[in-house]
Design an enzyme around this catalytic site. Sequence first.
Site, PDB file in Angstrom:
ATOM      1  N   GLU A  60       1.661 -11.998  -6.678  1.00  0.00           N
ATOM      2  CA  GLU A  60       2.832 -12.337  -5.868  1.00  0.00           C
ATOM      3  C   GLU A  60       3.365 -13.726  -6.187  1.00  0.00           C
ATOM      4  O   GLU A  60       4.075 -14.342  -5.395  1.00  0.00           O
ATOM      5  CB  GLU A  60       2.513 -12.174  -4.384  1.00  0.00           C
ATOM      6  CG  GLU A  60       2.215 -10.718  -4.048  1.00  0.00           C
ATOM      7  CD  GLU A  60       2.075 -10.421  -2.567  1.00  0.00           C
ATOM      8  OE1 GLU A  60       2.051 -11.371  -1.753  1.00  0.00           O
ATOM      9  OE2 GLU A  60       1.988  -9.236  -2.227  1.00  0.00           O
TER      10      GLU A  60
ATOM     11  N   ASP B 137      -1.406  -4.600   9.149  1.00  0.00           N
ATOM     12  CA  ASP B 137      -0.648  -4.085   8.001  1.00  0.00           C
ATOM     13  C   ASP B 137      -1.261  -2.744   7.600  1.00  0.00           C
ATOM     14  O   ASP B 137      -0.749  -1.685   7.967  1.00  0.00           O
ATOM     15  CB  ASP B 137      -0.677  -5.113   6.861  1.00  0.00           C
ATOM     16  CG  ASP B 137      -0.120  -4.567   5.551  1.00  0.00           C
ATOM     17  OD1 ASP B 137       0.555  -3.529   5.575  1.00  0.00           O
ATOM     18  OD2 ASP B 137      -0.369  -5.165   4.485  1.00  0.00           O
TER      19      ASP B 137
ATOM     20  N   ARG C  19       6.089  -5.782  -1.453  1.00  0.00           N
ATOM     21  CA  ARG C  19       4.785  -5.328  -1.927  1.00  0.00           C
ATOM     22  C   ARG C  19       4.367  -6.189  -3.102  1.00  0.00           C
ATOM     23  O   ARG C  19       5.170  -6.940  -3.658  1.00  0.00           O
ATOM     24  CB  ARG C  19       4.827  -3.854  -2.372  1.00  0.00           C
ATOM     25  CG  ARG C  19       5.267  -2.868  -1.334  1.00  0.00           C
ATOM     26  CD  ARG C  19       4.426  -2.893  -0.078  1.00  0.00           C
ATOM     27  NE  ARG C  19       3.008  -2.669  -0.244  1.00  0.00           N
ATOM     28  CZ  ARG C  19       2.355  -1.586   0.169  1.00  0.00           C
ATOM     29  NH1 ARG C  19       3.010  -0.593   0.740  1.00  0.00           N
ATOM     30  NH2 ARG C  19       1.042  -1.489   0.036  1.00  0.00           N
ATOM     31  N   SER C  20       3.121  -6.030  -3.533  1.00  0.00           N
ATOM     32  CA  SER C  20       2.659  -6.896  -4.627  1.00  0.00           C
ATOM     33  C   SER C  20       3.304  -6.541  -5.969  1.00  0.00           C
ATOM     34  O   SER C  20       3.478  -7.391  -6.830  1.00  0.00           O
ATOM     35  CB  SER C  20       1.139  -6.864  -4.724  1.00  0.00           C
ATOM     36  OG  SER C  20       0.676  -5.545  -4.789  1.00  0.00           O
TER      37      SER C  20
ATOM     38  N   GLN D 264      -6.938 -12.322   0.293  1.00  0.00           N
ATOM     39  CA  GLN D 264      -5.883 -11.971  -0.663  1.00  0.00           C
ATOM     40  C   GLN D 264      -4.710 -12.958  -0.715  1.00  0.00           C
ATOM     41  O   GLN D 264      -4.160 -13.206  -1.779  1.00  0.00           O
ATOM     42  CB  GLN D 264      -5.373 -10.569  -0.306  1.00  0.00           C
ATOM     43  CG  GLN D 264      -4.249 -10.049  -1.158  1.00  0.00           C
ATOM     44  CD  GLN D 264      -3.845  -8.640  -0.739  1.00  0.00           C
ATOM     45  OE1 GLN D 264      -4.511  -7.668  -1.091  1.00  0.00           O
ATOM     46  NE2 GLN D 264      -2.777  -8.516   0.025  1.00  0.00           N
TER      47      GLN D 264
ATOM     48  N   LYS E 117       6.635  -2.395   6.190  1.00  0.00           N
ATOM     49  CA  LYS E 117       6.916  -2.121   4.782  1.00  0.00           C
ATOM     50  C   LYS E 117       7.534  -0.730   4.722  1.00  0.00           C
ATOM     51  O   LYS E 117       6.827   0.266   4.906  1.00  0.00           O
ATOM     52  CB  LYS E 117       5.622  -2.120   3.967  1.00  0.00           C
ATOM     53  CG  LYS E 117       4.933  -3.479   3.847  1.00  0.00           C
ATOM     54  CD  LYS E 117       3.535  -3.300   3.266  1.00  0.00           C
ATOM     55  CE  LYS E 117       2.888  -4.628   2.914  1.00  0.00           C
ATOM     56  NZ  LYS E 117       1.439  -4.470   2.649  1.00  0.00           N
TER      57      LYS E 117
ATOM     58  N   LYS F 209       8.291 -11.597   4.656  1.00  0.00           N
ATOM     59  CA  LYS F 209       7.164 -11.947   3.797  1.00  0.00           C
ATOM     60  C   LYS F 209       7.558 -11.597   2.370  1.00  0.00           C
ATOM     61  O   LYS F 209       7.679 -10.416   2.020  1.00  0.00           O
ATOM     62  CB  LYS F 209       5.944 -11.138   4.264  1.00  0.00           C
ATOM     63  CG  LYS F 209       4.645 -11.552   3.644  1.00  0.00           C
ATOM     64  CD  LYS F 209       3.499 -10.691   4.165  1.00  0.00           C
ATOM     65  CE  LYS F 209       2.295 -10.862   3.262  1.00  0.00           C
ATOM     66  NZ  LYS F 209       1.275  -9.839   3.481  1.00  0.00           N
TER      67      LYS F 209
ATOM     68  N   GLU G  40      -3.510 -11.843   8.923  1.00  0.00           N
ATOM     69  CA  GLU G  40      -3.178 -10.417   8.757  1.00  0.00           C
ATOM     70  C   GLU G  40      -4.405  -9.641   8.290  1.00  0.00           C
ATOM     71  O   GLU G  40      -5.194 -10.157   7.496  1.00  0.00           O
ATOM     72  CB  GLU G  40      -2.047 -10.342   7.711  1.00  0.00           C
ATOM     73  CG  GLU G  40      -1.592  -8.959   7.330  1.00  0.00           C
ATOM     74  CD  GLU G  40      -0.470  -9.046   6.261  1.00  0.00           C
ATOM     75  OE1 GLU G  40       0.234 -10.086   6.198  1.00  0.00           O
ATOM     76  OE2 GLU G  40      -0.325  -8.085   5.492  1.00  0.00           O
TER      77      GLU G  40
ATOM     78  N   ASP H  77      -3.468 -13.490   4.663  1.00  0.00           N
ATOM     79  CA  ASP H  77      -3.653 -12.040   4.714  1.00  0.00           C
ATOM     80  C   ASP H  77      -5.005 -11.770   4.075  1.00  0.00           C
ATOM     81  O   ASP H  77      -5.168 -11.937   2.861  1.00  0.00           O
ATOM     82  CB  ASP H  77      -2.530 -11.321   3.949  1.00  0.00           C
ATOM     83  CG  ASP H  77      -2.701  -9.797   3.957  1.00  0.00           C
ATOM     84  OD1 ASP H  77      -3.646  -9.311   4.624  1.00  0.00           O
ATOM     85  OD2 ASP H  77      -1.897  -9.102   3.312  1.00  0.00           O
TER      86      ASP H  77
END
Length: 399
Positions: free
Chosen positions: A201, A304, A358-359, A157, A329, A380, A278, A236
């Site tokens: 992102e 995560d 977050r995305s 990802q 998060k 991040k 990740e 990740d």
Amino acid sequence: MKIKNFTINQIFDSRGDATVEVVLVNEKNTVFRSSLPSGRSKSSREVRVLNFKEVSDAKHVRKLGAIEGKEFQSQRSFDEFLIRLDGTKERKVIGGNVMLGCSMSFARGMAAERKMEIWESLQKEFFGGSSKKIWKPFIFSNLINGGEHARNNLDIQEYMVLVQTDRSIHRAVQEVISFYEALGKELVEEKHVAVVPIGDEGGYATDFKDNKEPLVILADLIRRRNLSASFSLGMDAAANSFFSDGGYRFEGRKVTTEKLAAIYRSYFNKLPALLSLEDPFSEDDKGGFALLAEKLEGKIIVGDDLTVTNRTAIEECSSEGLINGVIIKPNQAGTVTEAAEALHAASRGKMKAIVSHRSGETDDVFIIHLAKAAGVYGVKIGAPARERIFKFNELLRIG
Ligand code: PGA
Ligand code: ZN
């Protein structure tokens, strides 16, 4: 802070998906506003997100109305009130998103009353007051997108540069911005395209030869730009997204946990700049994490979806020795207090904590304050462009 009233508004995130903002008003009629991001590659154990229709329902409004007219002396007492009010583990009555929005707006209100920055106020309540140590976080900046964040052929990802800020945050941010631009130009030439597609992102999202190629391209550009002293690489995998029926769909084949671990190991061996990885395996495949934890000295294996910003999950993974890094998060947890507890669990477990966006994002910069309050290892925050730039800018202002 004494809460006079609240409103929940529907807004849209960077992906165009509906989300909400929560506005709390205090006795002096000062308004504190917070908005919630949303994830796409989510764990099944994250708190529930309620949609705008659900939260505008009269029953919901009445329920949350219990906070109106009440005064709370601390973040913890407010958050505990919300948790009791909801009464479910999944936060399905008030909604994890609404709870976090209330919690963040309350934190903003408390900071204003204390005449402090949000990070100072959080530090005072949760992280032992003022710290003499200067905060020099790594910036985890996602420059190539795949998986559920893109429409290309990458199973992995995220491909990130991890940038040290110990000389100056300003210089680090400037370097990431020019690196990102240079990478874009290079991909236009290498991939013979007029424009490079962009993922959720902000990272580039063309097709690649295989899942290793982005790492090779990034490592090469780091070398050519003489940035090896301050830039390293992170990935990740978000492996939940390519895990099914006990195996992983990787580069068109079904591979076992052992095979996938061997692939990751070969990346680490061939690319010394690769520092962190990740969610290399699914949240249900702890055996995979255990396999990889061996013989990867000096590298960071990050949880995560595995840990979902949950204190107990982090403590378990720590005692099992599965990870040495953890993503935080707040919207996986549901309140600021629980995110702070997760951060404490991470630090007791000697894990490197990385506070993350977050995305699907908004312009809310709260996470940067939480990160600074706790003095975490990394932030991040995606590519240094578009809506993500707000987080970079807040880092410049308070970092
Ligand atoms: P998400 O992805 O926000 O779509 O869940 C981010 C991540 O996996 O770190
Ligand atoms: Zn992740």
